[in-house]
Design an enzyme around this catalytic site. Structure first.
Site, PDB file in Angstrom:
ATOM      1  CG  ASN A  54       2.115 -53.987  29.678  1.00 58.27           C
ATOM      2  OD1 ASN A  54       1.320 -53.099  29.966  1.00 58.27           O
ATOM      3  ND2 ASN A  54       2.152 -55.060  30.641  1.00 58.27           N
ATOM      4  NE  ARG A  57       4.252 -42.214  26.644  1.00 61.06           N
ATOM      5  CZ  ARG A  57       5.788 -42.374  26.789  1.00 61.06           C
ATOM      6  NH1 ARG A  57       6.605 -41.986  26.111  1.00 61.06           N
ATOM      7  NH2 ARG A  57       5.914 -43.457  27.605  1.00 61.06           N
ATOM      8  CG  HIS A 106       5.030 -37.672  37.456  1.00 60.08           C
ATOM      9  ND1 HIS A 106       5.426 -38.741  38.219  1.00 60.08           N
ATOM     10  CD2 HIS A 106       4.235 -38.506  36.583  1.00 60.08           C
ATOM     11  CE1 HIS A 106       4.987 -39.831  37.916  1.00 60.08           C
ATOM     12  NE2 HIS A 106       4.114 -39.641  37.030  1.00 60.08           N
ATOM     13  CE1 TYR A 134      -2.793 -49.730  37.959  1.00 59.38           C
ATOM     14  CE2 TYR A 134      -1.884 -47.419  38.103  1.00 59.38           C
ATOM     15  CZ  TYR A 134      -2.598 -48.304  37.302  1.00 59.38           C
ATOM     16  OH  TYR A 134      -2.679 -48.166  35.992  1.00 59.38           O
ATOM     17  NE  ARG A 161       5.182 -51.875  37.069  1.00 56.97           N
ATOM     18  CZ  ARG A 161       4.731 -50.706  37.053  1.00 56.97           C
ATOM     19  NH1 ARG A 161       3.729 -50.252  37.862  1.00 56.97           N
ATOM     20  NH2 ARG A 161       4.972 -49.900  35.959  1.00 56.97           N
ATOM     21  CG  HIS A 165       1.934 -46.846  40.629  1.00 56.57           C
ATOM     22  ND1 HIS A 165       1.570 -45.657  41.053  1.00 56.57           N
ATOM     23  CD2 HIS A 165       2.201 -46.736  39.349  1.00 56.57           C
ATOM     24  CE1 HIS A 165       1.713 -44.736  40.158  1.00 56.57           C
ATOM     25  NE2 HIS A 165       1.960 -45.559  39.254  1.00 56.57           N
TER      26      HIS A 165
END
Length: 617
Positions: A40, A364, A394, A423, A512, A534
């Site tokens: 992260n 990305r 998306h 997830y 989250r 998620h």
């Protein structure tokens, strides 16, 4: 209180770090959380920090917001390193030893010397110190020299923790071995120090097509340096930071190893007593046996990972092999290099079915993988739709058109089986005409290069207006709204939620990562547990009862203004009730929860036994 989105996002990473400290987290899972923290942090300095980083270079003075953020990140990184140091003796007590080269026997040392000469040295690049501006983002290097910096040694991309033959549970770190045998890599003996550089990876691809994408990827890592990690005691710190035009707080000094993402290698070891127990996901027998016959009778809702993501794979395979299926269409974003769903689409094309995909090449850090799949698709006759101008796609949609009906999968997560095990995400399968017609209209619009115009579903700016209308409808005494998202940063929607709270509505948030407005009347919770939260859901208690919506999108400006997301209503009554039970269980969770207070602080709520993630299984 308002929080900058960068600061709010990194505070989620602090929650990951605090979870790694929990006594009830198994030892190898603690290492996994540390590796996630490190990954992260990489994402933060390569992408998330871009706005503030650019402002720090363009303005006469570095923004106070950026300096405060960097100081906070420095403190979190120090805490992560301290925790790794605390865990090492516990690892040894559990039979997992991380050895230094001097702890190897003479025979073991000779073996690893041969290994370095045969497997590592030929793949290691020796650079002159003048090439410091050519350092690759994320790669591990050694800097070598006496009074001045002479050489840069790039370590190859391979395992960082090497098992010691004949000693079960014993590992030695590759970087330590390279330092101990510097004679294999340097022209003369000299001190060596580890370093690692992160660069801004801002790919300007809003209007880019497939032909331009490879060149853009070749040049992406030419971005400006944004973080420099150095081994503690690095003698050329000041000169190197100045040469790379980095601020003092953008330089992180720490003991080796520098890249804690390598801890994933240890966390994945097959040592059951040191890991979470294995998953045993549920399968719907009727749906798995014949998904289309099942959907002609009722909708099917799956919540992963409690419900096996393999059933989504089975749906795609059934569509590929059913002789009555004529056409398959899917949106694909982050799919991974190996993916049985994409294999099924290729199989369908090989069987003569019409197959169309919107493969989002601008996802990305996944652009190269998607370029790989584009070549595979085109080689098998799959039509890869052109990008819509100025917008990313998306949405998570899969449409099957057959002689016996039209069927759709609408999801909140990617068509990626690996993520489906890690997830929490919603899969909603339906044959309802009002939903499948809109999914078909969405694909028709993409194929024609138009913005989708939908009736039951909502996309783009129209989705924001739909949500604003729903919030206004519950903005009253005894009204209630529950929002579950990864990121909640859209200013108009946040203001609407604040107005609803001020008018007496109960506003409950499950966020989250990023929440940029903390209102005194918001009830805000963040869950950090075994699974990455998620799913994106929203529930509104209107005069006519509860409505539940799901989406591929977080509530962020870009997702309404620059992306073609899809928000869809959960029409099936039993599915709505099930998802409401889920949302309430997560709001009440007192095992994985952090309460996000109105003053910007976050408070762990761990002392109970209401574990909503355990209930998912």
């Amino acid at each position: 209180m308002k929080l900058g989105r960068e600061r709010s996002w990194f505070r989620f990473n602090q929650r990951v770090l605090l979870t790694a400290r929990r006594d009830d987290v198994p030892l190898l899972e603690k290492l996994r959380y540390l590796a996630i923290f490190a990954a992260n942090a990489d994402e933060f300095f390569s992408a998330r920090v871009y706005r503030l980083f650019r402002a720090s270079r363009e303005r006469p003075r570095v923004p106070r917001e950026y300096r405060t953020l960097l100081a906070e990140v420095q403190a979190y990184v120090r805490e992560a390193r301290e925790l790794f140091g605390e865990l090492r003796p516990r690892l040894e007590a559990a039979g997992l030893r991380l050895l230094e080269p001097q702890q190897l026997s003479a025979t073991e040392a000779r073996y690893f010397g041969a290994y370095l000469a045969e497997e590592v040295a030929p793949k290691t690049d020796l650079l002159d110190a003048a090439q410091v501006h050519d350092l690759s983002s994320g790669a591990l290097y050694f800097a070598a020299g006496h009074r001045r910096l002479r050489y840069l040694l790039r370590q190859p991309e391979q395992r960082r923790f090497l098992p010691v033959p004949g000693r079960p549970g014993a590992f030695v770190r590759l970087g330590a071995l390279v330092r101990a045998r510097s004679d294999l890599f340097l022209p003369e003996p000299m001190p060596m120090y580890e370093l690692r550089l992160t660069r801004i990876a801002q790919l300007e691809a809003a209007r880019m097509d497939w032909e331009e994408l490879p060149l853009a990827l070749e040049t992406r890592l030419d971005g400006a340096p944004s973080r420099l990690e150095l081994e503690a005691g690095f003698p050329w710190r000041t000169a190197l930071a100045r040469s790379l035009e980095l601020l003092e707080d953008e330089v992180f000094e720490q003991p080796p190893p520098l890249d804690l993402r390598a801890l994933f290698e240890l966390a994945d070891l097959d040592l059951p007593g040191l890991r979470f127990p294995p998953l045993r996901p549920r399968r719907r027998r009727g749906f798995a046996r014949d998904p289309f016959a099942c959907l002609r009778g009722r909708d099917v809702t799956l919540y992963h990972p409690r419900d096996d993501f393999g059933q989504v794979v089975g749906f795609a395979r059934a569509a590929a092999r059913d002789p009555g299926v004529r056409r398959l269409r899917a949106t694909l974003y982050r799919v991974g290099r190996e993916n049985p769903i994409l294999d099924a689409l290729i199989e369908a094309a090989d069987r003569g079915k019409e197959v169309e995909v919107l493969l989002e090449g601008r996802a990305r850090f996944d652009e190269l993988v998607n370029l790989y799949w584009r070549l595979h698709f085109e080689g098998h006759g799959v039509r890869v739709l052109d990008y819509p101008p100025g917008a990313k796609v998306h949405a998570k949609l899969f449409l099957v058109e057959a002689d016996h009906g039209v069927y759709a999968h609408l999801g909140t997560g990617n068509y990626n089986p690996k993520n489906g095990r890690l997830y929490t995400d919603l899969s909603y399968f339906t044959a309802r005409p009002q939903l499948t017609a809109d999914v078909a209209a969405y694909f028709d619009a993409l194929a024609a290069g138009r913005t989708p115009q939908l009736r039951t579903l909502a996309s783009g700016a129209a989705a924001r207006e739909r949500l604003l209308a729903k919030i206004a409808e519950v903005a009253r005494d005894r009204g209630e709204v529950i929002v579950k998202a990864n990121h909640l940063t859209d200013a108009r929607l946040l203001r609407a939620l604040a107005r609803a709270a001020d008018r007496g509505a109960r506003v409950r948030l499950l966020v989250r990562s990023t929440l940029t407005l903390l209102h005194p009347r918001f009830e805000a919770v963040s869950l950090v547990g075994r699974f990455l939260e998620h799913a994106r859901l929203a529930a509104f208690r209107t005069a006519g009862g509860w409505e539940v919506w799901a989406s591929s999108a977080d509530w962020m400006e870009r997702n309404f203004d620059r992306r073609l997301e899809v928000f869809f209503p959960v029409v099936d009554g039993e599915a709505r009730r099930r998802l409401l039970r889920l949302l309430r269980a997560q709001l009440a969770d007192d095992v994985n929860a952090f309460v996000l207070e109105a003053d910007g602080s976050q408070r762990p709520r761990w002392a109970g036994n209401r574990d909503s993630q355990r209930g998912l299984l």
